[in-house]
Design a protein around this motif. Structure first.
Motif, mmCIF file in Angstrom:
data_model
loop_
_atom_site.group_PDB
_atom_site.id
_atom_site.type_symbol
_atom_site.label_atom_id
_atom_site.label_comp_id
_atom_site.label_asym_id
_atom_site.label_seq_id
_atom_site.Cartn_x
_atom_site.Cartn_y
_atom_site.Cartn_z
ATOM 1 N N TRP A 9 7.046 -22.739 -12.443
ATOM 2 C CA TRP A 9 5.970 -22.979 -13.183
ATOM 3 C C TRP A 9 5.307 -24.042 -13.279
ATOM 4 N N ASP A 10 6.074 -25.329 -13.118
ATOM 5 C CA ASP A 10 5.416 -26.538 -13.091
ATOM 6 C C ASP A 10 4.602 -26.747 -12.044
ATOM 7 N N GLY A 11 5.131 -26.150 -10.724
ATOM 8 C CA GLY A 11 4.289 -26.217 -9.542
ATOM 9 C C GLY A 11 3.137 -25.521 -9.494
ATOM 10 N N SER A 12 3.396 -24.145 -9.878
ATOM 11 C CA SER A 12 2.266 -23.476 -9.979
ATOM 12 C C SER A 12 1.092 -23.984 -11.105
ATOM 13 N N GLN A 13 1.233 -24.514 -11.999
ATOM 14 C CA GLN A 13 0.382 -25.023 -13.008
ATOM 15 C C GLN A 13 -0.424 -26.407 -12.293
ATOM 16 N N ASN A 14 0.490 -27.063 -11.728
ATOM 17 C CA ASN A 14 -0.011 -28.665 -11.286
ATOM 18 C C ASN A 14 -0.388 -28.589 -9.917
ATOM 19 N N ASP A 15 -0.473 -27.589 -9.143
ATOM 20 C CA ASP A 15 -0.724 -27.798 -7.903
ATOM 21 C C ASP A 15 -2.078 -27.114 -7.560
ATOM 22 N N THR A 16 -3.173 -27.931 -7.297
ATOM 23 C CA THR A 16 -4.546 -27.417 -7.036
ATOM 24 C C THR A 16 -4.596 -26.361 -5.998
ATOM 25 N N GLU A 17 -3.781 -26.190 -5.304
ATOM 26 C CA GLU A 17 -3.686 -25.224 -3.913
ATOM 27 C C GLU A 17 -2.867 -23.991 -4.186
ATOM 28 N N ALA A 18 -2.381 -23.844 -5.526
ATOM 29 C CA ALA A 18 -1.563 -22.795 -5.998
ATOM 30 C C ALA A 18 -2.173 -21.416 -6.190
ATOM 31 N N ALA A 58 -3.193 -21.818 4.166
ATOM 32 C CA ALA A 58 -2.895 -23.241 3.727
ATOM 33 C C ALA A 58 -2.805 -23.654 2.110
ATOM 34 N N LYS A 59 -2.852 -22.383 1.620
ATOM 35 C CA LYS A 59 -2.609 -22.503 0.125
ATOM 36 C C LYS A 59 -1.041 -22.365 -0.126
ATOM 37 N N ASN A 60 -0.700 -22.699 -1.419
ATOM 38 C CA ASN A 60 0.944 -22.791 -1.583
ATOM 39 C C ASN A 60 1.076 -21.647 -2.599
ATOM 40 N N TYR A 61 1.810 -20.476 -2.015
ATOM 41 C CA TYR A 61 1.952 -19.389 -2.885
ATOM 42 C C TYR A 61 3.289 -19.450 -3.844
ATOM 43 N N TYR A 62 3.117 -19.042 -5.017
ATOM 44 C CA TYR A 62 4.205 -18.906 -5.930
ATOM 45 C C TYR A 62 4.493 -17.452 -6.169
ATOM 46 N N VAL A 63 5.786 -17.072 -5.653
ATOM 47 C CA VAL A 63 5.639 -15.492 -5.532
ATOM 48 C C VAL A 63 6.860 -15.034 -6.345
ATOM 49 N N TYR A 64 6.669 -13.829 -7.045
ATOM 50 C CA TYR A 64 7.606 -13.298 -7.894
ATOM 51 C C TYR A 64 7.426 -11.783 -7.791
#
Length: 106
Positions: A9-18, A58-64
């Motif tokens: 959650w922290d990563g997905s919220q603080n990553d501009t490429e998320a 190139a984006k960062n994917y937060y998968v669930y």
């Protein structure tokens, strides 16, 4: 890579490429989603691959998913397709204690 709820959650919220990616079925999606998620059903087979290929690798994917198994598989597939970063939510939405919202029409 598997992440704890807090890391994910922290990563997905603080990553501009998320990008938050939900790989559950349409029925599961309609039960409630993590805010900001996009939906691509992993059970769509080749259509799932085709939809992944249309995303920015190139984006960062937060998968669930529901329990973390399908999303783990999705992360592996994404790695094979050349995605730089795909992060799996350990335990899936079943163990999620963060916010959940109703999806707007797909």
């Amino acid at each position: 890579m598997n992440l704890s709820q807090e890391q994910w959650w922290d990563g997905s919220q603080n990553d501009t490429e998320a990008v938050i990616l939900d790989v559950r079925t349409a029925e599961e999606w309609n039960d409630g989603i993590i805010p900001g998620a996009i939906h691509i059903d992993i059970y769509k087979g080749q259509a799932f691959i085709d939809e992944l290929e249309s995303l920015d690798k190139a984006k960062n994917y937060y998968v669930y998913c529901r329990s973390g198994v399908r999303s783990g598989n999705a992360c592996n597939i994404m790695g094979q397709l050349g995605f730089a970063n795909a992060y799996n939510l350990s335990g899936g939405i079943m163990g999620w204690t963060g916010p959940v919202v109703q999806p707007e029409g797909e």
